[in-house]
Design an enzyme around this catalytic site. Structure first.
Site, PDB file in Angstrom:
ATOM      1  N   ASN A  15      14.735 -24.402 -34.104  1.00 33.68           N
ATOM      2  CA  ASN A  15      13.506 -23.903 -33.457  1.00 33.68           C
ATOM      3  C   ASN A  15      12.875 -22.783 -34.274  1.00 33.68           C
ATOM      4  O   ASN A  15      11.651 -22.699 -34.392  1.00 33.68           O
ATOM      5  CB  ASN A  15      13.820 -23.425 -32.038  1.00 33.68           C
ATOM      6  CG  ASN A  15      13.814 -24.572 -31.047  1.00 33.68           C
ATOM      7  OD1 ASN A  15      12.772 -25.154 -30.768  1.00 33.68           O
ATOM      8  ND2 ASN A  15      14.983 -24.924 -30.549  1.00 33.68           N
ATOM      9  N   ARG A  66      28.175  -4.570 -24.544  1.00 32.15           N
ATOM     10  CA  ARG A  66      26.823  -5.071 -24.789  1.00 32.15           C
ATOM     11  C   ARG A  66      25.848  -3.956 -25.142  1.00 32.15           C
ATOM     12  O   ARG A  66      24.954  -4.135 -25.964  1.00 32.15           O
ATOM     13  CB  ARG A  66      26.301  -5.814 -23.548  1.00 32.15           C
ATOM     14  CG  ARG A  66      26.933  -7.161 -23.358  1.00 32.15           C
ATOM     15  CD  ARG A  66      26.232  -7.938 -22.248  1.00 32.15           C
ATOM     16  NE  ARG A  66      27.095  -8.978 -21.743  1.00 32.15           N
ATOM     17  CZ  ARG A  66      27.243 -10.178 -22.297  1.00 32.15           C
ATOM     18  NH1 ARG A  66      26.566 -10.499 -23.371  1.00 32.15           N
ATOM     19  NH2 ARG A  66      28.056 -11.065 -21.782  1.00 32.15           N
ATOM     20  N   MET A  91      22.262 -16.921 -28.255  1.00 33.30           N
ATOM     21  CA  MET A  91      23.236 -17.231 -27.207  1.00 33.30           C
ATOM     22  C   MET A  91      23.951 -16.006 -26.632  1.00 33.30           C
ATOM     23  O   MET A  91      25.050 -16.130 -26.109  1.00 33.30           O
ATOM     24  CB  MET A  91      24.266 -18.240 -27.728  1.00 33.30           C
ATOM     25  CG  MET A  91      23.676 -19.565 -28.177  1.00 33.30           C
ATOM     26  SD  MET A  91      22.686 -20.378 -26.904  1.00 33.30           S
ATOM     27  CE  MET A  91      23.999 -21.014 -25.851  1.00 33.30           C
ATOM     28  N   HIS A 110      14.154 -22.727 -23.435  1.00 35.92           N
ATOM     29  CA  HIS A 110      15.312 -23.164 -22.648  1.00 35.92           C
ATOM     30  C   HIS A 110      15.243 -24.686 -22.495  1.00 35.92           C
ATOM     31  O   HIS A 110      14.184 -25.220 -22.154  1.00 35.92           O
ATOM     32  CB  HIS A 110      15.287 -22.489 -21.277  1.00 35.92           C
ATOM     33  CG  HIS A 110      16.456 -22.855 -20.430  1.00 35.92           C
ATOM     34  ND1 HIS A 110      17.713 -22.337 -20.640  1.00 35.92           N
ATOM     35  CD2 HIS A 110      16.575 -23.728 -19.392  1.00 35.92           C
ATOM     36  CE1 HIS A 110      18.553 -22.852 -19.764  1.00 35.92           C
ATOM     37  NE2 HIS A 110      17.881 -23.696 -18.993  1.00 35.92           N
TER      38      HIS A 110
END
Ligand code: GRF
Length: 198
Positions: A15, A66, A91, A110
């Protein structure tokens, strides 16, 4: 002034390539950075081959922290100063803080007809649900996983004998059509939704 686009990837980046290919033509935006969460992401070499700046922040040493991973990601992004961020097969789940920083500027693709089948294994779940059609969606990223305003969708028939693999294979070229079309509109502030029927 062209809009500055950063693309976030995790894998092969097909993409991403579709977006880069389109931006290489007459376009209201230009790529300033392709950023991956692994130095092994195949898409990095493809972007470099097109002369686009690349960087990676490996998420693994952060061991699930994170916030720290995203701080490192953000540092690279802030340096590139993008007007638009395209998630393209990225991801990692992003925290509300990161999303808030870039809200209104961040897009995602998506592989389902949202709001159906948020999350993973979309092709399998579309088959299990007995869908007659399947597709993909480009949407703005908000704090809700795979939520956010829908900017465009491509839809195709599900055929007898389809498997998750055949669906994924037929859908990918539609993703490659849809995402560049949406980015072109988004870059000029055109809010008309893109629809593709295959
Ligand atoms: C695509 O199916 C995309 O919709 C999903 O992950 C896949 C990425 O493929 N989020 P690629 O890395 O763009 O080739």
């Amino acid at each position: 002034m062209k809009k500055r686009v950063a693309i976030l990837i995790s894998g092969g980046g097909s993409n991403m390539e579709a977006l880069l290919r389109d931006m290489a033509r007459d376009h209201p935006a230009a790529p300033v950075l392709v950023l991956a969460n692994s130095p092994d992401a195949g898409g990095l070499a493809k972007a470099a081959a097109r002369g686009v700046a690349t960087a990676s922040v490996d998420h693994r040493p952060y061991k699930g922290d994170r916030a720290r991973f995203e701080a490192a990601l953000n540092e690279k992004l802030e340096q590139a100063a993008p007007d638009i961020i395209c998630l393209a097969g990225f991801m990692r789940i992003l925290t509300p803080g990161f999303i808030a920083r870039w809200q209104g500027k961040m897009l995602n693709i998506h592989p389902s007809i949202l709001p159906l089948f948020r999350g993973l294994h979309t092709h399998q779940r579309a088959l299990e649900a007995g869908m007659a059609v399947h597709g993909c969606t480009v949407h703005e990223v908000t704090g809700e996983l795979d939520g956010g305003p829908i900017l465009g969708q491509a839809v195709m028939p599900v055929q007898a004998g389809d498997t998750p693999e055949t669906l994924a294979k037929r859908l990918l070229p539609l993703e490659h059509q849809l995402y560049p079309m949406v980015l072109r509109r988004f870059a000029v502030g055109d809010s008309k939704k893109v629809s593709i029927f295959a």
